[in-house]
Design a protein around this motif. Structure first.
Motif, PDB file in Angstrom:
ATOM      1  N   GLY A 397       0.776  -1.234   0.000  1.00  0.00           N
ATOM      2  CA  GLY A 397       0.000   0.000   0.000  1.00  0.00           C
ATOM      3  C   GLY A 397       0.805   1.281   0.000  1.00  0.00           C
ATOM      4  N   TYR A 398       2.134   1.184   0.196  1.00  0.00           N
ATOM      5  CA  TYR A 398       2.932   2.414   0.260  1.00  0.00           C
ATOM      6  C   TYR A 398       3.695   2.618  -1.046  1.00  0.00           C
ATOM      7  N   ASP A 399       3.535   3.809  -1.641  1.00  0.00           N
ATOM      8  CA  ASP A 399       4.138   4.108  -2.939  1.00  0.00           C
ATOM      9  C   ASP A 399       5.563   4.624  -2.758  1.00  0.00           C
ATOM     10  N   LEU A 400       6.501   3.717  -2.904  1.00  0.00           N
ATOM     11  CA  LEU A 400       7.919   4.028  -2.763  1.00  0.00           C
ATOM     12  C   LEU A 400       8.394   5.016  -3.825  1.00  0.00           C
ATOM     13  N   TYR A 401       7.907   4.836  -5.044  1.00  0.00           N
ATOM     14  CA  TYR A 401       8.335   5.700  -6.145  1.00  0.00           C
ATOM     15  C   TYR A 401       7.980   7.157  -5.859  1.00  0.00           C
ATOM     16  N   GLU A 402       6.780   7.379  -5.329  1.00  0.00           N
ATOM     17  CA  GLU A 402       6.367   8.746  -4.996  1.00  0.00           C
ATOM     18  C   GLU A 402       7.256   9.330  -3.902  1.00  0.00           C
ATOM     19  N   ALA A 403       7.656   8.492  -2.944  1.00  0.00           N
ATOM     20  CA  ALA A 403       8.544   8.965  -1.877  1.00  0.00           C
ATOM     21  C   ALA A 403       9.897   9.383  -2.451  1.00  0.00           C
ATOM     22  N   LEU A 404      10.395   8.617  -3.420  1.00  0.00           N
ATOM     23  CA  LEU A 404      11.673   8.962  -4.049  1.00  0.00           C
ATOM     24  C   LEU A 404      11.563  10.255  -4.854  1.00  0.00           C
ATOM     25  N   CYS A 405      10.393  10.498  -5.430  1.00  0.00           N
ATOM     26  CA  CYS A 405      10.185  11.753  -6.174  1.00  0.00           C
ATOM     27  C   CYS A 405      10.395  12.966  -5.264  1.00  0.00           C
ATOM     28  N   GLU A 406      10.063  12.804  -3.978  1.00  0.00           N
ATOM     29  CA  GLU A 406      10.241  13.903  -3.027  1.00  0.00           C
ATOM     30  C   GLU A 406      11.713  14.110  -2.655  1.00  0.00           C
ATOM     31  N   LEU A 411      19.236  13.040  -5.841  1.00  0.00           N
ATOM     32  CA  LEU A 411      19.549  11.846  -6.626  1.00  0.00           C
ATOM     33  C   LEU A 411      20.065  12.219  -8.013  1.00  0.00           C
ATOM     34  N   ILE A 412      20.949  11.375  -8.534  1.00  0.00           N
ATOM     35  CA  ILE A 412      21.398  11.530  -9.924  1.00  0.00           C
ATOM     36  C   ILE A 412      20.322  10.982 -10.840  1.00  0.00           C
ATOM     37  N   GLY A 416      11.627   2.936 -11.332  1.00  0.00           N
ATOM     38  CA  GLY A 416      11.060   1.695 -10.810  1.00  0.00           C
ATOM     39  C   GLY A 416       9.556   1.755 -10.681  1.00  0.00           C
ATOM     40  N   HIS A 417       9.056   1.058  -9.667  1.00  0.00           N
ATOM     41  CA  HIS A 417       7.618   0.875  -9.484  1.00  0.00           C
ATOM     42  C   HIS A 417       7.212   1.345  -8.086  1.00  0.00           C
ATOM     43  N   LYS A 418       5.944   1.109  -7.778  1.00  0.00           N
ATOM     44  CA  LYS A 418       5.397   1.450  -6.459  1.00  0.00           C
ATOM     45  C   LYS A 418       6.128   0.700  -5.348  1.00  0.00           C
ATOM     46  N   TYR A 419       6.486  -0.564  -5.619  1.00  0.00           N
ATOM     47  CA  TYR A 419       7.032  -1.406  -4.561  1.00  0.00           C
ATOM     48  C   TYR A 419       8.529  -1.700  -4.694  1.00  0.00           C
ATOM     49  N   ALA A 420       9.141  -1.344  -5.799  1.00  0.00           N
ATOM     50  CA  ALA A 420      10.577  -1.620  -5.978  1.00  0.00           C
ATOM     51  C   ALA A 420      11.178  -0.557  -6.883  1.00  0.00           C
ATOM     52  N   ALA A 421      12.394  -0.146  -6.549  1.00  0.00           N
ATOM     53  CA  ALA A 421      13.036   0.910  -7.340  1.00  0.00           C
ATOM     54  C   ALA A 421      14.551   0.819  -7.200  1.00  0.00           C
ATOM     55  N   GLY A 422      15.231   1.486  -8.131  1.00  0.00           N
ATOM     56  CA  GLY A 422      16.676   1.625  -8.070  1.00  0.00           C
ATOM     57  C   GLY A 422      17.024   3.102  -8.100  1.00  0.00           C
ATOM     58  N   LEU A 423      18.177   3.461  -7.526  1.00  0.00           N
ATOM     59  CA  LEU A 423      18.540   4.866  -7.457  1.00  0.00           C
ATOM     60  C   LEU A 423      20.055   5.028  -7.411  1.00  0.00           C
ATOM     61  N   THR A 424      20.512   6.236  -7.788  1.00  0.00           N
ATOM     62  CA  THR A 424      21.935   6.571  -7.756  1.00  0.00           C
ATOM     63  C   THR A 424      22.083   7.996  -7.219  1.00  0.00           C
ATOM     64  N   MET A 425      23.116   8.196  -6.391  1.00  0.00           N
ATOM     65  CA  MET A 425      23.355   9.531  -5.838  1.00  0.00           C
ATOM     66  C   MET A 425      24.860   9.750  -5.668  1.00  0.00           C
ATOM     67  N   GLU A 431      23.891  11.045   3.678  1.00  0.00           N
ATOM     68  CA  GLU A 431      23.293  11.383   4.978  1.00  0.00           C
ATOM     69  C   GLU A 431      22.059  12.266   4.809  1.00  0.00           C
ATOM     70  N   ALA A 432      22.141  13.223   3.887  1.00  0.00           N
ATOM     71  CA  ALA A 432      20.978  14.084   3.635  1.00  0.00           C
ATOM     72  C   ALA A 432      19.814  13.263   3.086  1.00  0.00           C
ATOM     73  N   PHE A 433      20.149  12.275   2.240  1.00  0.00           N
ATOM     74  CA  PHE A 433      19.093  11.434   1.679  1.00  0.00           C
ATOM     75  C   PHE A 433      18.436  10.589   2.774  1.00  0.00           C
ATOM     76  N   LYS A 434      19.233  10.005   3.657  1.00  0.00           N
ATOM     77  CA  LYS A 434      18.665   9.212   4.757  1.00  0.00           C
ATOM     78  C   LYS A 434      17.655  10.037   5.553  1.00  0.00           C
ATOM     79  N   ALA A 435      18.045  11.262   5.879  1.00  0.00           N
ATOM     80  CA  ALA A 435      17.171  12.139   6.680  1.00  0.00           C
ATOM     81  C   ALA A 435      15.911  12.515   5.906  1.00  0.00           C
ATOM     82  N   ARG A 436      16.075  12.867   4.628  1.00  0.00           N
ATOM     83  CA  ARG A 436      14.919  13.273   3.814  1.00  0.00           C
ATOM     84  C   ARG A 436      13.954  12.101   3.608  1.00  0.00           C
TER      85      ARG A 436
END
Length: 565
Positions: A397-406, A411-412, A416-425, A431-436
């Motif tokens: 039920g939680y949209d991971l992709y939308e959270a990453l958009c924030e 991010l570089i 991905g999808h609602k439930y799985a994604a990949g990312l690069t930074m 540390e800033a990403f962890k907090a955000r």
């Protein structure tokens, strides 16, 4: 871990009763049909009797005509064509399908899989340069490319045309390719939107075959690969996917291609394969090629025409899978220790862990394991090519992709999808990403989403589980997302006869309910309940119903998902 038991109650009882009468089935079974959006006799017949005639016309897909015309032009002019795909199961099966089909009709064809570590996910500049430098003027990209606007622009500047076959959500701008095949395009009216990447490739070869009067059998011989992609990419097993998976599983179990047959052998599994078997036995081995070594080995296996070559590749891939398991166990252990020994991490609503020495090829698996353990949105990060790469997993039920958009300004790239994604930074943003990410998740996730849910389809009395019921229940298969194996609840059951531990944490027992026969049951990872399971003491269970085969003896077994004393 505590779990919420949620019983579905959205079935229209008038429709349930009508279907039960028309189909002459138990109302519980007609309830399951209604939950799946099936309300008429005709819809039920379509569901229970998959037919290859149910496959949609591939030319209904936007740009399909353009794609076929460009391939025809390339073949007529003797151009070199490169089949390009992602390094996971969906990408490699897609490449094997499209390359395997066209190689039978046209010789100037090669395939290309980007290196997970040097090039990363999707279309790469290196891949385009390889094509341009080696005289390829057309690339058919599979399971990637829908957001590669800049890469396609670069390819155009180098005289390389692209046909994109992707199933991911497009961005605001589509790439300037010759054709973009993706049912999720806003302007695409294709009737089914949930095809896998390999499924899009299958529709491409289906269209070419129809246009050139090639028998459908020449296309259908790739259905085992399509079924593997559907199973392992966790796409919906509904509609057209269900038809493709049904016939693909039939092919896996009766006439698999040499590569798939070899994979089944090295997996050491005999008997009929289900979707679940494909996910847990075949998928990890195909994935291991790209995680630990080079995904091209997986394609070489899947297109193999020689049994000796297939055996060599299969054994090598099996070895890579064993290496992958070792990395998986080590990194999971390190990550668990990292979290359990950090009061801040323990109390967060998200998990983000980073170790620059972790193997990039298994961080997605580790993210899944951490999500199972702590049940919250999870990201595992490691160093890769001077950057930090991550793999993310979510909860129901939680949209991971939308959270990453924030968090996109940190991010570089990500996808991905609602439930799985990949990312690069960049490393300095970790540390800033962890907090955000924690801030975003905390603000948007509900308390209920942080408690694992068992969704129960219907209440059932054990006396209702008789041969006809079980036979019809089996016709709901193949099971998968949006058509999961039904879970039932039975109340006031009690132990009858044997009860004891299997291994360290599993319970095997016989259960009865008033008026029923005794059923064999297995309850994985429920060992803590054993002291309370005394003869005659009533309790509730939720479970799925399955067939257990032991020394050629077949019995109905209840696979218990939850126990409530």
């Amino acid at each position: 871990m505590n779990k919420r038991w949620t019983v579905r109650d959205n079935a229209d009882q008038d429709v349930v009763k009508k279907l039960a009468v028309e189909l002459n089935i138990d109302p519980v079974l007609s309830t399951l049909l209604v939950h799946r959006g099936i309300g008429t006799f005709e819809e039920a017949r379509y569901f229970f009797r998959p037919d290859q005639r149910h496959l949609h016309d591939p030319f209904l897909m936007k740009d399909m005509e353009k794609a076929i015309m460009r391939i025809e032009d390339a073949i007529a002019a003797g151009e070199k064509i490169l089949v390009y795909g992602d390094y996971d199961v969906d990408g490699t099966t897609a490449v094997a399908t499209v390359y395997g089909f066209f190689k039978g009709w046209y010789p100037k064809l090669e395939y290309y899989i980007p290196d997970r570590y040097k090039e990363g996910y999707g279309i790469s500049t290196q891949g385009i340069d390889y094509a341009a430098d080696n005289g390829f003027t057309l690339i058919i990209a599979l399971d990637c490319g829908i957001k590669s606007v800049d890469k396609i622009e670069y390819a155009n500047s180098r005289g390389v045309d692209f046909i994109i076959c992707d199933h991911h959500l497009p961005g605001a701008e589509l790439p300037a390719a010759v054709a973009v095949l993706d049912p999720k395009r806003n302007d695409c009216e294709y009737p089914y939107k949930e095809l896998s990447g390999c499924g899009i490739g299958f529709k491409l070869i289906q269209a070419y075959a129809e246009k050139h009067d090639i028998p459908f059998e020449e296309v259908a011989r790739f259905l085992d690969l399509v079924a593997i992609s559907i199973s392992c990419d966790i796409v919906h097993i509904t509609g057209e996917n269900r038809v493709l998976a049904h016939f693909g599983l039939q092919k896996i179990n009766t006439d698999p291609c040499i590569g798939v047959k070899t994979l089944m052998q090295v997996a050491g599994r005999t008997g009929s394969f289900t979707i679940s078997d494909v996910v847990f036995l075949l998928g990890p081995r195909i994935n291991a090629a790209g995680r630990i070594d080079d995904a091209k080995h997986a394609v070489e296996l899947l297109i193999a025409c020689d049994e000796d070559i297939a055996k060599e590749k299969g054994l090598m891939i099996n070895t890579r899978n064993a290496e992958r398991k070792g990395h998986d166990l080590d990194i999971t252990g390190e990550a668990l220790n990292m979290i359990d020994n950090d009061e801040v991490l323990i109390n967060r609503k998200s998990t983000v862990v980073f170790n620059e020495n972790w193997h990039k090829g298994v961080i997605g698996i580790v993210a899944s394991r951490l999500t199972e353990k702590y049940y919250r949105p999870t990201i595992v990060l490691t160093r890769s090519n001077g950057h930090v790469a991550g793999s993310a997993r979510s909860v129901l039920g939680y949209d991971l992709y939308e959270a990453l958009c924030e968090c996109k300004d940190l991010l570089i790239q990500f996808g991905g999808h609602k439930y799985a994604a990949g990312l690069t930074m960049e490393p300095e943003n970790v540390e800033a990403f962890k907090a955000r990410f924690e801030e975003v998740v905390s603000a948007t996730i509900s308390p209920e989403q942080l408690i694992q849910q068992i969704q129960i389809d219907a209440e059932l009395r054990l006396s209702q589980i008789e041969p006809k019921f079980f036979r019809i229940l089996n016709q709901f298969a193949p099971f998968g997302p949006e058509n999961m194996s039904p879970v039932f609840i039975s109340k006031n059951v009690y132990v009858s006869g044997n009860v004891g531990l299997v291994g360290a944490a599993h319970i095997k027992m016989n259960l009865m309910q008033e008026g029923s026969a005794a059923f064999d049951c297995i309850a994985f990872n429920h060992g803590e309940y054993l002291p309370q399971l005394k003869s005659g003491v009533p309790f509730d269970i939720c479970y799925s119903i399955e067939e257990n085969v032991w020394r050629e003896r077949r019995t109905i077994q209840l696979n218990i998902k939850g126990i409530r004393i």
